[in-house]
Design a protein around this motif. Sequence first.
Motif, PDB file in Angstrom:
ATOM      1  N   MET A 118       0.830  -1.207   0.000  1.00  0.00           N
ATOM      2  CA  MET A 118       0.000   0.000   0.000  1.00  0.00           C
ATOM      3  C   MET A 118       0.863   1.255   0.000  1.00  0.00           C
ATOM      4  N   ARG A 119       1.987   1.225   0.662  1.00  0.00           N
ATOM      5  CA  ARG A 119       2.909   2.355   0.622  1.00  0.00           C
ATOM      6  C   ARG A 119       3.416   2.569  -0.804  1.00  0.00           C
ATOM      7  N   GLN A 120       3.743   1.474  -1.487  1.00  0.00           N
ATOM      8  CA  GLN A 120       4.181   1.568  -2.873  1.00  0.00           C
ATOM      9  C   GLN A 120       3.087   2.139  -3.767  1.00  0.00           C
ATOM     10  N   LEU A 121       1.854   1.716  -3.531  1.00  0.00           N
ATOM     11  CA  LEU A 121       0.731   2.193  -4.344  1.00  0.00           C
ATOM     12  C   LEU A 121       0.512   3.690  -4.152  1.00  0.00           C
ATOM     13  N   LEU A 122       0.510   4.145  -2.914  1.00  0.00           N
ATOM     14  CA  LEU A 122       0.323   5.575  -2.658  1.00  0.00           C
ATOM     15  C   LEU A 122       1.423   6.410  -3.297  1.00  0.00           C
ATOM     16  N   LYS A 123       2.636   5.896  -3.285  1.00  0.00           N
ATOM     17  CA  LYS A 123       3.776   6.619  -3.839  1.00  0.00           C
ATOM     18  C   LYS A 123       3.624   6.854  -5.340  1.00  0.00           C
ATOM     19  N   SER A 149     -13.221   6.655  -1.731  1.00  0.00           N
ATOM     20  CA  SER A 149     -12.175   6.878  -2.726  1.00  0.00           C
ATOM     21  C   SER A 149     -11.151   5.760  -2.649  1.00  0.00           C
ATOM     22  N   LEU A 150     -10.352   5.632  -3.701  1.00  0.00           N
ATOM     23  CA  LEU A 150      -9.293   4.629  -3.681  1.00  0.00           C
ATOM     24  C   LEU A 150      -8.316   4.920  -2.550  1.00  0.00           C
ATOM     25  N   GLU A 151      -8.037   6.210  -2.316  1.00  0.00           N
ATOM     26  CA  GLU A 151      -7.126   6.576  -1.240  1.00  0.00           C
ATOM     27  C   GLU A 151      -7.654   6.098   0.114  1.00  0.00           C
ATOM     28  N   ALA A 152      -8.968   6.195   0.317  1.00  0.00           N
ATOM     29  CA  ALA A 152      -9.551   5.737   1.582  1.00  0.00           C
ATOM     30  C   ALA A 152      -9.415   4.222   1.733  1.00  0.00           C
ATOM     31  N   LEU A 153      -9.625   3.500   0.622  1.00  0.00           N
ATOM     32  CA  LEU A 153      -9.460   2.047   0.663  1.00  0.00           C
ATOM     33  C   LEU A 153      -8.006   1.673   0.942  1.00  0.00           C
ATOM     34  N   ILE A 154      -7.080   2.397   0.324  1.00  0.00           N
ATOM     35  CA  ILE A 154      -5.653   2.123   0.532  1.00  0.00           C
ATOM     36  C   ILE A 154      -5.279   2.353   1.996  1.00  0.00           C
ATOM     37  N   GLU A 155      -5.808   3.425   2.575  1.00  0.00           N
ATOM     38  CA  GLU A 155      -5.501   3.720   3.986  1.00  0.00           C
ATOM     39  C   GLU A 155      -5.993   2.603   4.896  1.00  0.00           C
ATOM     40  N   GLN A 156      -7.205   2.106   4.640  1.00  0.00           N
ATOM     41  CA  GLN A 156      -7.713   0.991   5.440  1.00  0.00           C
ATOM     42  C   GLN A 156      -6.874  -0.267   5.238  1.00  0.00           C
ATOM     43  N   ALA A 157      -6.520  -0.534   3.985  1.00  0.00           N
ATOM     44  CA  ALA A 157      -5.731  -1.732   3.682  1.00  0.00           C
ATOM     45  C   ALA A 157      -4.331  -1.639   4.277  1.00  0.00           C
ATOM     46  N   ALA A 158      -3.780  -0.424   4.356  1.00  0.00           N
ATOM     47  CA  ALA A 158      -2.447  -0.248   4.945  1.00  0.00           C
ATOM     48  C   ALA A 158      -2.461  -0.636   6.415  1.00  0.00           C
ATOM     49  N   GLY A 159      -3.557  -0.315   7.116  1.00  0.00           N
ATOM     50  CA  GLY A 159      -3.674  -0.729   8.510  1.00  0.00           C
ATOM     51  C   GLY A 159      -3.725  -2.231   8.644  1.00  0.00           C
ATOM     52  N   LEU A 160      -4.440  -2.878   7.730  1.00  0.00           N
ATOM     53  CA  LEU A 160      -4.500  -4.339   7.730  1.00  0.00           C
ATOM     54  C   LEU A 160      -3.138  -4.942   7.405  1.00  0.00           C
ATOM     55  N   GLU A 161      -2.453  -4.342   6.437  1.00  0.00           N
ATOM     56  CA  GLU A 161      -1.189  -4.899   5.968  1.00  0.00           C
ATOM     57  C   GLU A 161      -0.139  -4.975   7.069  1.00  0.00           C
ATOM     58  N   ARG A 162      -0.190  -4.048   7.998  1.00  0.00           N
ATOM     59  CA  ARG A 162       0.806  -4.038   9.073  1.00  0.00           C
ATOM     60  C   ARG A 162       0.752  -5.298   9.932  1.00  0.00           C
ATOM     61  N   SER A 163      -0.365  -6.000   9.886  1.00  0.00           N
ATOM     62  CA  SER A 163      -0.489  -7.237  10.676  1.00  0.00           C
ATOM     63  C   SER A 163      -0.281  -8.482   9.822  1.00  0.00           C
ATOM     64  N   LEU A 164       0.134  -8.296   8.566  1.00  0.00           N
ATOM     65  CA  LEU A 164       0.248  -9.423   7.639  1.00  0.00           C
ATOM     66  C   LEU A 164       1.689  -9.616   7.159  1.00  0.00           C
ATOM     67  N   GLU A 165       2.579  -9.844   8.085  1.00  0.00           N
ATOM     68  CA  GLU A 165       3.975 -10.070   7.720  1.00  0.00           C
ATOM     69  C   GLU A 165       4.146 -11.414   7.004  1.00  0.00           C
ATOM     70  N   ALA A 166       5.059 -11.433   6.042  1.00  0.00           N
ATOM     71  CA  ALA A 166       5.478 -12.715   5.474  1.00  0.00           C
ATOM     72  C   ALA A 166       6.310 -13.430   6.531  1.00  0.00           C
ATOM     73  N   PRO A 167       6.134 -14.743   6.694  1.00  0.00           N
ATOM     74  CA  PRO A 167       6.856 -15.447   7.764  1.00  0.00           C
ATOM     75  C   PRO A 167       8.352 -15.583   7.512  1.00  0.00           C
ATOM     76  N   PHE A 168       8.772 -15.325   6.273  1.00  0.00           N
ATOM     77  CA  PHE A 168      10.194 -15.425   5.942  1.00  0.00           C
ATOM     78  C   PHE A 168      10.493 -14.517   4.750  1.00  0.00           C
ATOM     79  N   ALA A 169      11.747 -14.207   4.566  1.00  0.00           N
ATOM     80  CA  ALA A 169      12.201 -13.396   3.435  1.00  0.00           C
ATOM     81  C   ALA A 169      13.031 -14.258   2.494  1.00  0.00           C
ATOM     82  N   VAL A 170      12.963 -13.936   1.200  1.00  0.00           N
ATOM     83  CA  VAL A 170      13.801 -14.592   0.197  1.00  0.00           C
ATOM     84  C   VAL A 170      14.390 -13.502  -0.692  1.00  0.00           C
ATOM     85  N   TYR A 171      15.371 -13.876  -1.488  1.00  0.00           N
ATOM     86  CA  TYR A 171      15.949 -12.897  -2.404  1.00  0.00           C
ATOM     87  C   TYR A 171      15.094 -12.856  -3.662  1.00  0.00           C
TER      88      TYR A 171
END
Length: 311
Positions: A118-123, A149-171
């Motif tokens: 969502m941060r990437q989308l807003l940018k 608005s799309l911005e309002a949806l993005i703001e709500q989704a950004a709050g959700l996204e903060r609780s949705l970490e990927a369990p691991f990172a890859v290259y």
Amino acid sequence: SKDRKSRDRKPTGDLPLTSPEYLAIFKDGLGRKVEEERQGVERWHDIYPGIAPRILSHHQQGDSAALLIEHLPGMTLEHLLINESSRLNRTAQQALVETLHSVWTTTRRDKPVTAGHMRQLLKRLSDVYQIHPEFRHCGASLCGREMPSLEALIEQAAGLERSLEAPFAVYIHGDFNVDNILFDPAKQSIRFIDLHRSAYQDYVQDVSVHMVSHYRLQLTDAALRARILALALSFGQQMRRFAHEQGDTTFEWRLALGLARSFATSTRFILDAGLAGRMFNRARFILEHVLGADPERPADYRIPLEELFVD
């Protein structure tokens, strides 16, 4: 920066560096951009040797720089999708899936990570509106109900996204479009190009970009387009299986947010109003869909890929 890379690749044989017929790609431009490209390639050689081209020469003068990069044998997946048979495309996709499994397994770091879709989308949203001002929200309503608005949806989704970490990172590749992946039919091998955005991150970043890069191909032949979208759907289903095997319970949520970001931001490259509109509406639909799901039961959510990858 200027990029004199050939986009219309044909299969060639491997040649030694000493051969006068050795094929290479010349890139020049701002020193910072060229250095990012060089470092991206070199990191892949350290982390997963053999998948990136070799740097043959690097020269910097003042604020400018140039690279001479190995020209890899094979064809881009974009070329394959548009010009080659379904059978060859399925072979290439299977090779890609196997390669990704190998890369992700080899480079896996068991540390949670957040892609920040969502941060990437807003940018990039201002760039989208510059090309498509009609996408701006203008107080629309449906059956008397005000549509956010799309911005309002993005703001709500950004709050959700903060609780949705990927369990691991890859290259990851970082710009995993179909024109940045090569398939060599002779060796049945996959190689990557344009690696300046590579980093340790959520693998869903590459998955979502890759799937939308199928959808955004500007094609008028209905049968060909349907075949390409079917391949995108097949790729997404195989990625689902990988996530299940890894015990990744939030994969569907993160894929939804990644696809929303990719559908929306990719419209800045699309001048066809019809295609751009379909992509933008898909981004909005995905955000509404994921925000309507129960966050207390993340394993139950499933993004409707079958509805998204069909015209």
